[in-house]
Design an enzyme around this catalytic site. Sequence first.
Site, short mmCIF file in Angstrom:
data_model
loop_
_atom_site.label_atom_id
_atom_site.label_comp_id
_atom_site.label_asym_id
_atom_site.label_seq_id
_atom_site.Cartn_x
_atom_site.Cartn_y
_atom_site.Cartn_z
N GLY A 45 0.83 -1.19 0.00
CA GLY A 45 0.00 0.00 0.00
C GLY A 45 0.87 1.24 0.00
CD GLN A 50 3.35 5.83 2.66
OE1 GLN A 50 2.42 5.29 2.07
NE2 GLN A 50 4.28 5.14 3.30
CB CYS A 92 4.78 2.09 7.59
SG CYS A 92 4.40 3.58 6.65
CG LEU A 93 6.35 0.88 1.63
CD1 LEU A 93 5.78 1.21 0.27
CD2 LEU A 93 7.45 -0.17 1.51
CG HIS A 134 -0.88 1.37 7.22
ND1 HIS A 134 0.06 0.94 8.13
CD2 HIS A 134 -0.21 2.14 6.33
CE1 HIS A 134 1.24 1.44 7.80
NE2 HIS A 134 1.10 2.17 6.70
CD GLU A 135 -1.60 2.63 2.70
OE1 GLU A 135 -1.17 3.79 2.58
OE2 GLU A 135 -0.85 1.66 2.93
CG HIS A 138 0.12 6.75 5.31
ND1 HIS A 138 1.27 7.22 5.90
CD2 HIS A 138 0.33 5.43 5.10
CE1 HIS A 138 2.14 6.23 6.04
NE2 HIS A 138 1.59 5.12 5.58
NI NI Z 1 2.45 3.23 5.58
#
Ligand code: NI
Length: 169
Positions: A45, A50, A92-93, A134-135, A138
């Site tokens: 995701g 991000q 998370c990235l 999660h998204e 963000h």
């Molecule tokens: Ni993330």
Amino acid sequence: MIHPILKLGDARLQSPAEPVKSVSPETDRLIDDMIATMYAAPGIGLAAPQMGVPLRTFVIDLSMGRDPAALITMINPEWVEREGMQLEEEGCLSLPGFTATVPRPARAVVRGWDRRGETRTIEGTELLARALQHEMDHLDGRLFVDRLRGIKRDLILRKARKLARAGKW
Ligand code: NI
């Protein structure tokens, strides 16, 4: 085009994103770049903030590119339903190398536009419910560490700051 992914400590990850006013060639390009960046990472995701783009858009693909039908694009998503609770390990990235057990809804439903501007409703349980929450976080300027308390949160923040000081973040 693949973009660099912002990491914890960048203020752009902690600001709420703005709604997309209309679907345009620019949003189409943004979504292509988000998908390419998610697959390259690789991740399941990615939200526009991000990549430093303060717009309410995210992509999710639990198949990581193996199943074209699994790719979800959401523009201006809103909550329809959230229920129950699950506790699983999550990453998370924007926090590479860190994971934590985060409470998330067991089932989640969001509604928004797809990339053609058509209204879509996505319902998820288990990993998809977790990814949706999660998204969505963000888009509100929230990272998974913000859902943690106490020692675990402090430990991750301290280690990330140390890596940043060493130029390894
Ligand atoms: Ni993330």
